[in-house]
Each structure stands twice: as structure tokens, then as C-alpha cells.
Write a protein that holds these residues in place. Sequence first.
Motif, PDB file in Angstrom:
ATOM      1  N   LEU B 101       0.969  -1.416   0.211  1.00 27.23           N
ATOM      2  CA  LEU B 101      -0.399   0.161  -0.149  1.00 27.23           C
ATOM      3  C   LEU B 101       0.626   1.526  -0.124  1.00 27.23           C
ATOM      4  O   LEU B 101       0.348   2.274  -0.547  1.00 27.23           O
ATOM      5  CB  LEU B 101      -0.855  -0.191   1.258  1.00 27.23           C
ATOM      6  N   THR B 104       2.134   1.554  -3.335  1.00 24.16           N
ATOM      7  CA  THR B 104       1.567   2.214  -4.288  1.00 24.16           C
ATOM      8  C   THR B 104       1.303   3.551  -4.004  1.00 24.16           C
ATOM      9  O   THR B 104       2.255   4.216  -5.247  1.00 24.16           O
ATOM     10  CB  THR B 104       0.309   1.751  -4.335  1.00 24.16           C
ATOM     11  N   ASN B 173      -7.966  -6.782   0.148  1.00 22.83           N
ATOM     12  CA  ASN B 173      -7.167  -6.917  -1.552  1.00 22.83           C
ATOM     13  C   ASN B 173      -7.051  -8.377  -2.115  1.00 22.83           C
ATOM     14  O   ASN B 173      -6.517  -8.536  -2.794  1.00 22.83           O
ATOM     15  CB  ASN B 173      -5.626  -6.987   0.127  1.00 22.83           C
ATOM     16  N   TYR B 180      -5.241  -2.291  -4.423  1.00 25.78           N
ATOM     17  CA  TYR B 180      -4.694  -0.698  -3.921  1.00 25.78           C
ATOM     18  C   TYR B 180      -4.624   0.465  -4.822  1.00 25.78           C
ATOM     19  O   TYR B 180      -3.782   1.215  -3.579  1.00 25.78           O
ATOM     20  CB  TYR B 180      -3.042  -1.207  -4.150  1.00 25.78           C
TER      21      TYR B 180
END
Lengths: 348, 313
Positions: B101, B104, B173, B180
Motif C-alpha cells: 500500500l 503504491t 485486497n 491498492y
Amino acid sequence: MRNPSVETQGLPARGAHAADEPLLAVDNLHVEFHTRQGVAHAVNGVSYSLNAGETLAVLGESGSGKSVTAQAIMGILDMPPARIPAGEIRFHGTDLLKLSDKDRSQIRGQRIAMVFQDALSALNPVFTVGWQIAEMFRVHRGMSRGDARKKAVELMDRVRIPGAKQRIDDYPHQFSGGMRQRIMIAMSIALDPEVLIADEPTTALDVTVQAQIMELLAELRQESNMGLILITHDLGVVADVADKIAVMYGGRIVENAPVHDLYRNPGHPYTKGLLESIPRVDLKGQELYAIKGMPPNLLEMPSGCAFHPRCPYRRDECATAVPPLYSISGTRSSACHYWREVFDGGSR
Amino acid sequence: MGRYAIRRLLQAIPVLVGTTFLIFVIVYALPGDPIAALGGDRRLDPAYVAVLREQFHLNDPLLLRYWYYVRGVFSGDFGTTYRGVPVTQIFQGKFGVTFQLAMTALIMEAVIGLGLGLLAALRRGRWEDQAVLGFTLFLVSIPPLVMGFVLQLWLGVKLKLNTGLDIFPVAGNAEGLRSYLLPGFVLACTSIAYLTRLTRTSLVEVLRADYIRTAVAKGMSRRRVLGRHALRNSLIPLITYLGADLGSLMGGAVITETIFNLPGIGQQLFNSVYLRENTVVVGIVTVLVLVYILANLVVDMLYAVLDPRIRYE
């Protein structure tokens, strides 16, 4: 899309020389800056010319327009805020201001090059000096990395940097001030420019180093027959190397003269003031002469002669009539209504 | 530089000890008895409580407990929860989710922030600049909590219902990388705004530098002046911010993971604080601090690569 071969037709060939045209001629150049406070007239009708192998010193205080004129020649003024409302800059007779950006960039750095004042800030801190010199050959001549590097070493030798081969991968901050300026010079002469403009090249240096740098510039000029424009505010620096001097004040040229004539007998009150404000050993103990008042505000130029509020020769006429450049002799001129008085050493 | 790296790593030890000690003190200073919390509404048998308190050294002085903890961490043992589960087992897979995460978010931040900052700097004073400025203002003025729920509703739910486009999963997820995108953006929002402005300022400043004028005077093309001479210099402060921000992003994941129900360390941290699982809280923070220190070390190393004036001798 224009044909590229047509585009370069406007450019004068290297070495090709019109008989009656000087190498570089600035003609009635005007540069103004548009600011929030109004329009600043930085250059107001400057004309000077330069022949191959000649050294012209442009003398003036900060704000006199000497650097702005140089930047206009190089084409590195930020426009806007700068604007060139009138004038010509002729290189081999071709007006640079009328050229396309592309043609102009063929001249910039390659045929007219420039050395800046403070080499520490003028060199890129994150690249090696070798890279920065070699870049000229790699970009403009399409050389390979290795060949360009060899050329860079040659140039560093030529400007007499000791141990050039060992120092080529050093960064600017690892050199002394004088050596850094030599690197700056090496970079500017890399492609054998016909005109080299040095904008206060020695101001940031020690006096002893100043002399060495001036010597180097004079030598390089002689070797390659360049035209050299030396911009300075220091009369002492130019005496030995310059052929002629143009003195600037408030964006105008106030006096033109061969260098030794100017020292012997100045033709403008401003020049006279400058010469008299140089400390002299034989006058030790006496109060040093200083030109009174402040440099003119470019946003609100004084009427008439820009120098009149500070001038000891001032008459009523000076506040109303802008003096033209009076011709004193074949090689000398002065923008003072009363140049004769100044010339004859008349008292202030 | 190798010696510098080792020295910096050694310097990280007192930092790690100091921060974990602070966290340790703060967590255990929280009111309420963690053992009592185990029983929920019911009272636990005092004998059982006494055993547990002994087992978790809760009767020992704070400094001694901290010593036990540090000793454990250095041998890879983060202790167990009050329910007897090893903390390392709780970590399993969760740091991966949070790291994914945060990465990203970091990539979005770098791409959007640098891109917009570059645009604003090159079009300084024109409408593009103003628009970017307005956009960054918008990004910082919306709290992540609001941004998270609104985007979840619009892009996660309504977009799918109205157009049938299933691009952004609402939560969880399960969809791999796609899951994400939305939480990553929400997490990155504030940082995007900040980095955009930093990029703009940095580049504007560099473009005013004397060496840029030199590059122009050398006859270099605008593209080369920007891409070669300006970029590297303007990157120096940006790399610092990006590196330090990785740590903040991992920490900031607490809210985002809770909104988007991502089974990461942030969500775990939230739950553990709620459940008074002090060993887990301290464990998570220890690892986060470690990540932060490592990210900063990498930044310092990059510094030397980008700016030769910085010497580590």
C-alpha cells in the motif's frame, strides 16, 4: 516545416568577412524590463563594434547596462520580462535579432561564447568539470565520449590547469577560484568562438589571480584572433589588455576611446571621476575622491544627461538636453555637452 | 561510503532504543489494565490474573520490562500477546500488505507530484500553474477520512453500479494490485500536494541558478538544459522528502487500511491499541521505526550520488 538547409543560409560562414563590416556591431540597442513597478530602461541606444583580434573593454558600474547588453548579444536574456524594442546586433553583418531561435542557437556558445563572473555558481555543481567541457564537443560536434574527453584534457592544458589528466573527473567545488575560472574559460573557447564575452571574469578573484586570468584571456585572443569583449567595473583590470574602452552610464555609452588615451585624458566627467577615485600611492594620506550621489534609478531616469545630478560640470542645459555622442577625434567620442572643458582638464 | 553506511547504521541503534523506549512508556502509561481487558465485561479469577501478570512481567519496574523486551527483539522474539499468540505470527503477511500500500502511494506521489510540480514550474504564472496550485490546495484541505469514504462511494460503488465498470474494488485486497489503487491514492493525497509544491519551488529556484544560464550560453537546447542541467539539482530536496515520506505513509496507513478493510499492519495497530495488546503495539512501532531509519539511510546514500559536494568521510 522549413528546409533546414535554407534555414542556415542566413548564417554567415566562419571566416567569411565582409570588408566594411566589423566582426560584431551593436547598433542603437535598446533593452527594457517590464516589472511591476514600471518599465526599467536598462539599455538606451548602445552602439559599439568589435573587430577580429581586438579587445573592447566595456566599463561601467552595476546597473549601467553593460551586462544586459552582453546578454542581449548572447541571446540569453529572459524575455519576458526583458524586451528589445529597437536596435541591431550584427554578426558578420547579419542581424542576430532577426534570426530564428534555431539559427541563433547555432551561434550561441559555438561562435559567440561567454565567461561569467563567479565560476563557482556558473559551473554546475553536480557534474565533473571534464563532463561540462566535453559536453560542448558531444552536443555540438557529435563526438564520442572518449574523443570529447581527450579534447577536454587538451583544453584544460591549454588554459594551464596543472595535472589536467588527473583533475578532469573532479567537481567544480574541488578547485580554487582561479582554476575554476580557467575551467569556465576552457569551456567557452572549446569550439573556437570568434567572439568571447567575459563578464567581470576576475571580480571574484584575488588580485594576483586576476592578473593571471587577464593574461590568459589576452593570450588566447592572440592565438585564435578572437574578438574579446571585457566587461568590468574595474579600470585597473583592463589597462594592459584592452585596445579600446567604451564607458557606460545609465544604459548609454558616455565615452569611447583607445585605452591609453582614456587614461591620459578622459573626455567625460564620469570617466574622469572614475579615474580620480582610484587610490594612488603618491596621494597617500589625502582624502580619496568619490563621485557624489547614487547611480540612477532605471525606473526613473534623470531628464537630459543621466549623469547630470552627480556631475561637477553641470549647467542648466544638462537637465533638459540629452547629449549626443560628440566626436572628439577619429577614435574618440564623448556624450558630454562640455567635453572640451573636461578634456582640457578644466577645474570642477 | 561503505564506512559511512556502517557508521550510520550504528548511529541508528540509539535512535531505535530511544524511540522504542518512548513508545514503551507511552503504551504502558495508558489507563486501564490490559489483563482485565482480556475478560471483557466479566471479572477474571484473581489467581489467574496474578499468574498472567507474573508471566508478562507486569509487576516488574518499567525499566526492567523494557530490558526484557529489547533483549527479546535482538534475538528476533517480539514476545506474545496476552492471549498467548506470538507477535511475529501476527505480523505474518501484514507488513507485506502495508508495504504494498505504501509503495503504491509512494509511486503515485512521485509520478503525480513530480509531474504536476514540473508542469507548474515550467508554466510559472500561467493558468496551468494556477490550476495546479488550486488542485494541491483542494487535496490538502480534504481530510483523508472524508476523501477515503467519498472515493470509495463514488469510484468503488457508484461507478460500478452506474456504468458496470469494475475498476476499483470497494474493500479488501483480493483483487491484487487493483485493490491498492484507490487506498493508495487516498493515502498519498496530502503528500502529493506537498511534493507538487516542493517540486515547483525547487525547480523554479534551480532554473534561476547561474549554472543554468551557463548551460543556455553554451548553446544547449531547452530540453537538455531542463533534463540534464536542472533536473538532477532540483531532485536533491525531493529525494529527501520522498524517502522520509515512506515512513509517514506506512504510519498513515492506519486510517486508510481501516476504511478499505485492508488486512495490513495499520489495521492491526488500530485493533491492538483498542484491545490493549501492548506487546503488539510496541512491536509494530519498533518495525515502523526501523523502516523509517532504513529509508532515511537510503536517502542519505542517494544524496551522495546526486550531489558530489556531500562527502561522507
